[in-house]
Motif scaffolding. Structure first.
Motif, PDB file in Angstrom:
ATOM      1  N   GLU A 486       0.830  -1.208   0.000  1.00 27.45           N
ATOM      2  CA  GLU A 486       0.000   0.000   0.000  1.00 27.45           C
ATOM      3  C   GLU A 486       0.863   1.256   0.000  1.00 27.45           C
ATOM      4  N   ILE A 487       2.084   1.142   0.512  1.00 31.99           N
ATOM      5  CA  ILE A 487       3.086   2.209   0.419  1.00 31.99           C
ATOM      6  C   ILE A 487       4.417   1.547   0.089  1.00 31.99           C
ATOM      7  N   PRO A 488       5.376   2.302  -0.480  1.00 28.63           N
ATOM      8  CA  PRO A 488       6.695   1.707  -0.752  1.00 28.63           C
ATOM      9  C   PRO A 488       7.335   1.227   0.542  1.00 28.63           C
ATOM     10  N   PHE A 489       7.914   0.045   0.507  1.00 31.16           N
ATOM     11  CA  PHE A 489       8.487  -0.494   1.734  1.00 31.16           C
ATOM     12  C   PHE A 489       9.690   0.311   2.218  1.00 31.16           C
ATOM     13  N   ARG A 490      10.342   1.041   1.303  1.00 32.20           N
ATOM     14  CA  ARG A 490      11.492   1.850   1.721  1.00 32.20           C
ATOM     15  C   ARG A 490      11.076   2.907   2.741  1.00 32.20           C
ATOM     16  N   ASN A 537      23.752  -3.069   2.786  1.00 30.22           N
ATOM     17  CA  ASN A 537      23.420  -2.697   1.406  1.00 30.22           C
ATOM     18  C   ASN A 537      22.467  -3.712   0.755  1.00 30.22           C
ATOM     19  N   GLN A 538      22.600  -4.975   1.148  1.00 31.41           N
ATOM     20  CA  GLN A 538      21.654  -5.972   0.628  1.00 31.41           C
ATOM     21  C   GLN A 538      20.260  -5.715   1.190  1.00 31.41           C
ATOM     22  N   ARG A 539      20.219  -5.327   2.475  1.00 28.88           N
ATOM     23  CA  ARG A 539      18.917  -5.023   3.081  1.00 28.88           C
ATOM     24  C   ARG A 539      18.301  -3.798   2.427  1.00 28.88           C
ATOM     25  N   ARG A 540      19.149  -2.818   2.121  1.00 28.08           N
ATOM     26  CA  ARG A 540      18.652  -1.603   1.460  1.00 28.08           C
ATOM     27  C   ARG A 540      18.065  -1.946   0.086  1.00 28.08           C
ATOM     28  N   GLU A 541      18.752  -2.791  -0.637  1.00 27.59           N
ATOM     29  CA  GLU A 541      18.258  -3.189  -1.959  1.00 27.59           C
ATOM     30  C   GLU A 541      16.930  -3.927  -1.841  1.00 27.59           C
ATOM     31  N   ASN A 542      16.837  -4.821  -0.857  1.00 27.46           N
ATOM     32  CA  ASN A 542      15.592  -5.571  -0.646  1.00 27.46           C
ATOM     33  C   ASN A 542      14.436  -4.651  -0.264  1.00 27.46           C
ATOM     34  N   ALA A 543      14.771  -3.557   0.421  1.00 32.11           N
ATOM     35  CA  ALA A 543      13.736  -2.616   0.863  1.00 32.11           C
ATOM     36  C   ALA A 543      13.310  -1.653  -0.240  1.00 32.11           C
ATOM     37  N   TYR A 545      15.707   0.506  -1.983  1.00 25.88           N
ATOM     38  CA  TYR A 545      16.631   1.620  -2.183  1.00 25.88           C
ATOM     39  C   TYR A 545      17.571   1.331  -3.363  1.00 25.88           C
ATOM     40  N   ASP A 546      17.885   2.370  -4.114  1.00 20.54           N
ATOM     41  CA  ASP A 546      18.757   2.191  -5.276  1.00 20.54           C
ATOM     42  C   ASP A 546      20.167   2.726  -5.018  1.00 20.54           C
ATOM     43  N   THR A 547      20.486   3.010  -3.769  1.00 17.61           N
ATOM     44  CA  THR A 547      21.828   3.483  -3.401  1.00 17.61           C
ATOM     45  C   THR A 547      22.382   2.648  -2.260  1.00 17.61           C
ATOM     46  N   THR A 548      23.706   2.571  -2.189  1.00 18.06           N
ATOM     47  CA  THR A 548      24.351   1.935  -1.037  1.00 18.06           C
ATOM     48  C   THR A 548      24.347   2.934   0.119  1.00 18.06           C
TER      49      THR A 548
END
Length: 579
Positions: A486-490, A537-543, A545-548
Motif C-alpha cells: 500500500e506504500i513503498p516499503f522503503r 546494502n543488501q537489506r537496502r536493496e531488498n527494501a 533503495y537504489d543506493t548503497t
C-alpha cells in the motif's frame, strides 16, 4: 355429507403436506437452520439437539411427503392419520409459542418459497388441525384408490426418490432457489427501498408523574406537552413498513465498509464461508487451485465469513489461501449459499453463478481485465491538502536568502507575516493538527494506502506520522501497509530506522543520520550506528533503495563526506565530547 368433507380434507391435507415437504426437501440445509433457531437457548432451550438438526430436517421433510402420499393412496390409514394429528398438534403448539412470545419470525413451514409471519403460521396450522380432525373422525371413509399390493411399492419408490433428491441438493445446491440471492439478482437493487414505500410506524407511550400519579400519554413520536415530571418512554411498532428483500448484506474489514466498492466491480468471485470452523475440509482443499486460477484470469477474489480474524489467519495458513477475507453477517451468508464453502460470481453486483464446492470445476472463468481499485476521492483530496500543509513551513526553513524565502512563500501560500515568524512553531502546530486528522483516518479506514487513495496520496499519512511523536504507536500499522504494497516499503524502512534511533538502538537500513556540535563551526556529521553493517546494502536493496549506504551518506552530507560505521558506544563518546 361427511364422506364429501373427508374426501375434500384428504386431498387438501395431502396436497399441503406434499407441497410443504417438497419445498423444504429442496433446501434441507435451510430447514435445518430454522430448526437450530427453534432449538436455541432463547426459544425451546434444547441446544443438545442442534448437532442433529440436519438429520431431523431431512427426516421430517421425507416423512411429510410420505404421509401425504399414504393419505392420497389410502395406505395404512390409521398410522397416517395418527401421524398427521401428532405432527399438526406439535406444529400448532410450536407456531403459537413462536407467535405469542415473538421468538421466531418465520416458521419455515414452506421454506423461502412462501414466508409466513408467526401468526399466519399459527392460523395455517389451526386450519390444518380442523381438516385433520375431520379425517380423524371420518377415517372409515378413507379408502384405497389403487390395489393395496401396489401401495408399498409406491411408498418405497417415493421414499427412495426423496432420499436421492435430498442427497442431490445437499451435495450440490437447491434445485429451485426461492431466496433473495438467486442467480440474476442485483444485490444493490435488492437492498434499495422504492420511492414512496411505507415507512415503519411506532407508538410512543410517555410516562409522567402528574401530582403524584403516573400518567401515560400516547403519541406517534412527538414529545407531549404535559404539566408533570417526565419518567420514561416505551415504544411499540405498529407497522414495520417496507423491508427490502436484502437487508443484512455488508462487506466490511477493519471497520471500513467495502460493500459498494465490490458491488460496482465487474468481475468478482466471492468465496462464502459463514463459519470457518464448520467449513468442510475437502471443500477448503479445493479452494486453492480455483481461487488462484480466478485471480490469474483477472478476477477479484475475496472470502466472506463471520469468523474471527484469528480463525481467518489460521485457515489461510493451513490451506495456503492467497485471497483476503472480509466480514459479513452469518445469517446473510447462510442465506446467500447453502454450501460451506461455496462460490458466488458477481458482475457489478448481479449474481451470475452460484456453486457448491463440489461443483467448482463448473465455474466459468474467462480471461478478463483486472479491475482498477476504486479511489476514495474525498479522502484523497483531504490527504492532498494535508500533504501540502505538512511541507508548508519545512520548505520555507530551507530558504537561504530573503529572495528565496519570498519565492517559496508564494509557492506554499504563506503570508509575509507567516514567512517572517517562527517557522518551526507554526509547523509544529500544523503537525499536531495533521496528526489528529490522520489518527481519525486510521480508525475509520486503517492505513489509507494506494488501493484507497491512489498515489502519491498514499504517502501522506506516512509523512505525518514520521513528523510526529506517534511512530512507536503506529509503526506496526505502517509495516503492514508496506507488506501489503500500500506504500513503498522503503518508507517503512526509514520509519523503523528513525524509531530505533529515537530509543538508542542500532538502525537496520542506514537511513538516519545525526549532526553533533551543530551549533559550532565544526559540526560532526554521522550515519547512526547500523546493526549487521556488513549486510546493510543488501537489506537496502531488498527494501527498495537504489543506493548503497555510502552513496546515501554522500547524498545526505555532500560529495566530500566519507562514510564511517560507528558503534553505539562510539556515538556516546562523541556526544560527551560535543557537550
Amino acid at each position: 355429507m361427511m364422506k364429501i368433507l373427508v374426501g375434500f380434507s384428504r386431498i387438501f391435507v395431502a396436497a399441503l403436506f406434499l407441497f410443504s415437504g417438497f419445498i423444504k426437501l429442496n433446501d434441507p440445509l435451510g430447514f435445518s437452520y430454522k430448526l437450530q433457531e427453534y432449538f436455541s437457548e432463547g426459544v425451546l432451550n434444547m441446544e443438545f439437539l442442534i448437532p442433529f438438526a440436519l438429520l431431523m430436517a431431512v427426516f421430517l421433510c421425507v416423512f411429510e411427503i410420505i404421509v401425504g402420499i399414504t393419505l392420497l393412496l389410502g395406505y395404512l390409514p390409521k398410522f397416517t392419520i395418527w401421524s398427521l394429528l401428532g405432527m399438526i398438534v406439535f406444529f400448532t403448539f410450536l407456531t403459537f409459542y413462536s407467535a405469542y412470545f415473538n421468538k421466531v419470525t418465520d416458521c419455515g413451514c414452506f421454506g423461502d418459497a412462501l414466508p409466513l409471519t408467526p401468526w399466519e403460521s399459527f392460523t395455517k396450522d389451526v386450519i390444518l388441525l380442523v381438516f385433520i380432525l375431520i379425517l380423524f373422525f371420518g377415517r372409515k371413509y378413507i379408502t384405497p384408490i389403487l390395489p393395496e399390493t401396489s401401495h408399498k411399492w409406491i411408498v418405497f419408490v417415493s421414499f427412495s426418490i426423496c432420499l436421492a433428491f435430498a442427497y442431490q441438493v445437499l451435495m450440490h445446491l437447491p434445485t429451485f432457489d426461492f431466496r433473495a440471492y438467486k442467480i440474476g439478482t442485483n444485490i444493490e437493487e435488492g437492498m434499495s427501498v422504492p420511492e414512496g414505500a411505507p415507512e415503519a410506524e411506532f407508538k410512543y407511550f410517555w410516562k409522567f408523574d402528574v401530582d403524584g400519579k403516573e400518567e401515560i400519554v400516547t403519541t406517534s413520536g412527538e414529545y407531549p406537552q404535559v404539566d408533570g415530571k417526565y419518567i420514561g418512554v416505551e415504544t411499540e411498532m405498529i407497522n414495520e413498513g417496507y423491508i427490502p428483500p436484502i437487508h443484512d448484506f455488508a462487506i466490511e474489514k477493519g471497520g471500513r465498509d467495502y460493500t459498494s466498492e465490490f458491488l460496482n466491480k465487474e468481475n468478482v468471485v466471492l468465496i462464502v464461508m459463514y463459519n470457518l470452523s464448520k467449513s468442510e475440509g475437502e471443500g477448503m482443499n479445493t479452494l486453492k487451485g480455483i481461487t488462484d486460477k480466478a485471480m490469474s484470469q483477472g478476477y477479484d477474489v475475496i472470502g466472506l465469513t463471520a469468523s474471527s480474524p484469528q480463525e481467518v489467519s489460521q485457515k489461510k495458513e493451513q490451506y495456503n489461501l492467497s485471497f483476503d477475507f472480509y466480514s459479513t453477517d452469518e445469517t446473510a451468508l447462510k442465506t446467500i449459499l447453502r454450501s460451506n464453502p461455496g462460490i458466488v460470481k458477481l458482475n457489478k453486483g448481479t449474481i451470475t453463478e452460484k456453486l457448491h464446492w463440489n461443483d467448482v470445476d463448473k465455474l466459468i472463468l474467462d480471461k478478463v481485465e483486472p479491475s482498477k481499485p476504486l479511489i476514495n476521492e474525498q479522502l484523497k483530496s483531504q490527504l492532498d491538502s494535508v500533504a501540502k500543509l505538512d511541507q508548508k513551513f519545512r520548505k520555507l526553513m530551507q530558504a537561504q536568502t530573503i529572495e528565496e524565502r519570498d519565492s517559496i512563500a508564494k509557492l506554499v501560500g504563506a503570508t509575509e507575516k507567516e514567512a517572517t515568524t517562527d517557522l518551526w512553531l507554526q509547523q509544529s502546530a500544523i503537525d499536531s493538527s495533521n496528526t489528529v486528522f490522520i489518527e481519525q483516518v486510521f480508525k475509520k479506514y486503517g492505513y489509507p494506502g494506494k488501493s484507497l487513495v491512489g498515489e502519491p496520496a498514499n504517502k501522506t499519512a506516512w509523512f505525518v506520522i514520521q513528523h510526529s511523536n506517534k511512530i512507536n504507536e503506529y509503526l506496526p500499522l505502517i509495516k503492514k501497509a508496506g507488506e501489503d504494497d500500500e506504500i513503498p516499503f522503503r518508507l517503512v524502512a526509514m520509519m523503523e530506522d528513525r524509531h530505533l534511533m529515537s530509543i538508542g538502538k542500532e538502525q537496520v537500513y542506514g537511513t538516519q543520520g545525526m549532526t553533533l556540535n551543530h551549533n559550532t563551526n565544526a559540526p560532526i556529521k554521522i550515519i547512526w550506528p547500523i546493526k549487521d553493517v556488513e549486510n546493510v546494502n543488501q537489506r537496502r536493496e531488498n527494501a527498495g533503495y537504489d543506493t548503497t549506504v555510502e552513496e546515501y551518506a554522500k547524498r545526505l552530507y555532500g560529495d566530500t563526506f566519507e562514510y564511517k560505521a560507528y558503534t553505539l558506544e562510539e556515538v556516546e563518546k562523541l556526544k560527551e565530547k560535543a557537550n
